[in-house]
Write a protein that holds these residues in place. Structure first.
Motif, PDB file in Angstrom:
ATOM      1  N   ARG A  45       2.468  -6.349  -5.927  1.00 60.81           N
ATOM      2  CA  ARG A  45       2.304  -7.228  -4.570  1.00 60.81           C
ATOM      3  C   ARG A  45       2.757  -9.206  -4.339  1.00 60.81           C
ATOM      4  N   ASP A  51       1.130  -1.098  -0.340  1.00 57.79           N
ATOM      5  CA  ASP A  51      -0.345  -0.127   0.509  1.00 57.79           C
ATOM      6  C   ASP A  51       1.015   1.129   0.411  1.00 57.79           C
ATOM      7  N   GLN A  52       2.678   1.079   0.156  1.00 56.22           N
ATOM      8  CA  GLN A  52       3.227   2.274  -0.262  1.00 56.22           C
ATOM      9  C   GLN A  52       3.571   2.631  -1.520  1.00 56.22           C
ATOM     10  N   GLY A  59       1.341  -7.158   7.139  1.00 56.77           N
ATOM     11  CA  GLY A  59       0.908  -6.748   5.943  1.00 56.77           C
ATOM     12  C   GLY A  59       1.834  -7.238   4.581  1.00 56.77           C
TER      13      GLY A  59
END
Length: 168
Positions: free
Chosen positions: A163, A86-87, A151
């Motif tokens: 991911r 998510d970064q 995460g």
């Protein structure tokens, strides 16, 4: 197949071929931060790796031609932040600019280190050694503190980001 002759500089086609082959190795993505002469400095890297558990050592490398390189080569301390999936925005911000801290949730931690919040892991480090890596400097750091988050990781493969879902 491309052949690389010892002692000769790579031509443009050879360089492209080598880059393409190296990009087939998927890596995690990290942001390294330190306190520079004009404030906090950061850069996105995918060259982070563990070296030793005893003593606790890690390494990363940076292009010597980078304007950010002198900040890290001369730093006594640095923080290495392993990014979550998510970064991606944070990854891109620090890839583009050394002072992307206004796009980040951060604070000054121990050893006057700028530390980013919300990462999968963070390693607060002291400089340990630097080695010649051709056009890159190989920076080895001693881990002083490590923190763990939760995460999925942000990964880089063939110069693209994605991911890994550990549940699938």
């Amino acid at each position: 197949m491309t052949h690389f002759m010892p002692g000769t500089r790579l031509g443009e086609a050879q360089s492209r071929s080598l880059r393409g082959a190296l990009s087939r190795f998927g890596t995690g993505v990290a942001i390294v931060t330190t306190h520079g002469s004009d404030g906090p400095v950061g850069m996105t890297v995918n060259s982070f790796s563990s070296v030793s558990l005893d003593p606790p050592l890690v390494l990363w490398s940076a292009a010597r031609a980078s304007r950010r390189y002198p900040h890290f080569a001369g730093a006594s301390h640095m923080a290495i932040h392993v990014l979550g999936a998510d970064q991606l925005g944070l990854c891109q911000a620090f890839a583009a600019s050394a002072d992307a801290f206004d796009a980040a949730d951060w604070h000054l931690g121990e050893d006057d280190l700028p530390v980013l919040r919300g990462c999968l892991a963070r390693f607060d480090c002291a400089a340990y050694a630097e080695y010649d890596g051709g056009d890159h400097g190989i920076l080895v750091a001693r881990v002083l503190r490590a923190t763990i988050g939760e995460g999925a990781p942000l990964l880089c493969y063939q110069s693209r980001f994605g991911r890994f879902d550990p549940e699938s």
